[in-house]
Scaffold this active site. Structure first.
Site, PDB file in Angstrom:
ATOM      1  N   LEU A  52      15.491  44.660  16.212  1.00 53.69           N
ATOM      2  CA  LEU A  52      14.627  45.587  16.944  1.00 53.69           C
ATOM      3  C   LEU A  52      15.367  45.916  18.219  1.00 53.69           C
ATOM      4  O   LEU A  52      15.913  45.017  18.867  1.00 53.69           O
ATOM      5  CB  LEU A  52      13.285  44.933  17.294  1.00 53.69           C
ATOM      6  N   ASP A  53      15.403  47.190  18.616  1.00 55.52           N
ATOM      7  CA  ASP A  53      16.142  47.507  19.833  1.00 55.52           C
ATOM      8  C   ASP A  53      15.436  46.924  21.050  1.00 55.52           C
ATOM      9  O   ASP A  53      14.293  46.486  20.986  1.00 55.52           O
ATOM     10  CB  ASP A  53      16.410  49.013  19.958  1.00 55.52           C
ATOM     11  N   GLU A  54      16.145  46.914  22.143  1.00 55.07           N
ATOM     12  CA  GLU A  54      15.670  46.260  23.366  1.00 55.07           C
ATOM     13  C   GLU A  54      14.307  46.772  23.816  1.00 55.07           C
ATOM     14  O   GLU A  54      13.468  46.005  24.292  1.00 55.07           O
ATOM     15  CB  GLU A  54      16.711  46.475  24.475  1.00 55.07           C
ATOM     16  N   LYS A  55      14.049  48.066  23.646  1.00 55.48           N
ATOM     17  CA  LYS A  55      12.802  48.650  24.137  1.00 55.48           C
ATOM     18  C   LYS A  55      11.688  48.627  23.097  1.00 55.48           C
ATOM     19  O   LYS A  55      10.605  49.148  23.347  1.00 55.48           O
ATOM     20  CB  LYS A  55      13.052  50.078  24.613  1.00 55.48           C
TER      21      LYS A  55
END
Length: 197
Positions: A52-55
């Site tokens: 999952l990306d950071e945001k």
């Protein structure tokens, strides 16, 4: 083919917003980032299944079985996301998302595969957002569910932007038959006996 042994360990976690889906980085730019290891004393050899990306936040599975990780990433397992988008999303935009939209991927144009998309009308039981999100005083927002069998980098965000409704908050709520428990807070970790798909 056995994908896991009795010695393998598996975990279901709620990855918080602002955390990388990895345990360390050799990059100097990322040395002050947050990593998964701060959530729990994970065993050696554990790895996230996908990212999952950071945001983004929500469900992430971890395992010590490389075979299981490869299987889940290569077998088109469904992944469901709840996306809060900017604006009152139209029927036309929902239909475009369902049938596939063109996004940028690795410097080229890519048409996404057909997927399941619908508006969420009921209120959601999610932990309070850890980042500041503009509220409805600045215009309407909509929650939608998007279920994919592919996972290009930042795909959901690119898809909603492609139809004119940028994503404000993104939460993965399901991977295959594993569902994010409504009682789990951001950062929660739950050991699993085994993974079954």
């Amino acid at each position: 083919m056995d994908l896991q042994t009795n010695d393998d360990q598996h975990f279901l976690i709620y990855k918080p917003f602002g955390m990388l889906s990895q345990f360390y980085s050799n990059s100097k730019q990322q040395c002050k980032k947050r990593f998964l290891g701060e959530l729990y004393d994970f065993p050696d050899g554990v790895m996230p299944i996908g990212r999952l990306d950071e945001k983004s936040e929500g469900l992430l599975l971890l395992t010590t079985s490389g075979k299981m990780s490869h299987f889940v990433n290569s077998q088109n397992i469904e992944k469901e996301y709840f996306a809060l988008v900017d604006g009152a999303i139209s029927d036309s935009a929902v239909n475009k998302l369902r049938t596939g939209v063109t996004i940028g991927f690795e410097g080229k144009k890519y048409k996404t595969k057909p997927c399941k998309v619908f508006r969420i009308k009921d209120s959601l039981e999610l932990p309070e957002a850890e980042q500041k999100i503009r509220d409805d005083r600045h215009g309407p927002t909509s929650w939608i569910s998007i279920t994919l069998k592919e996972g290009k980098f930042r795909q959901v965000r690119k898809m909603t932007s492609a139809v004119g409704y940028p994503t404000l908050r993104l939460v993965r709520v399901r991977i295959g038959n594993y569902i994010l428990d409504k009682a789990m807070d951001s950062g929660a970790v739950r050991p699993l006996e085994k993974l079954t798909f």
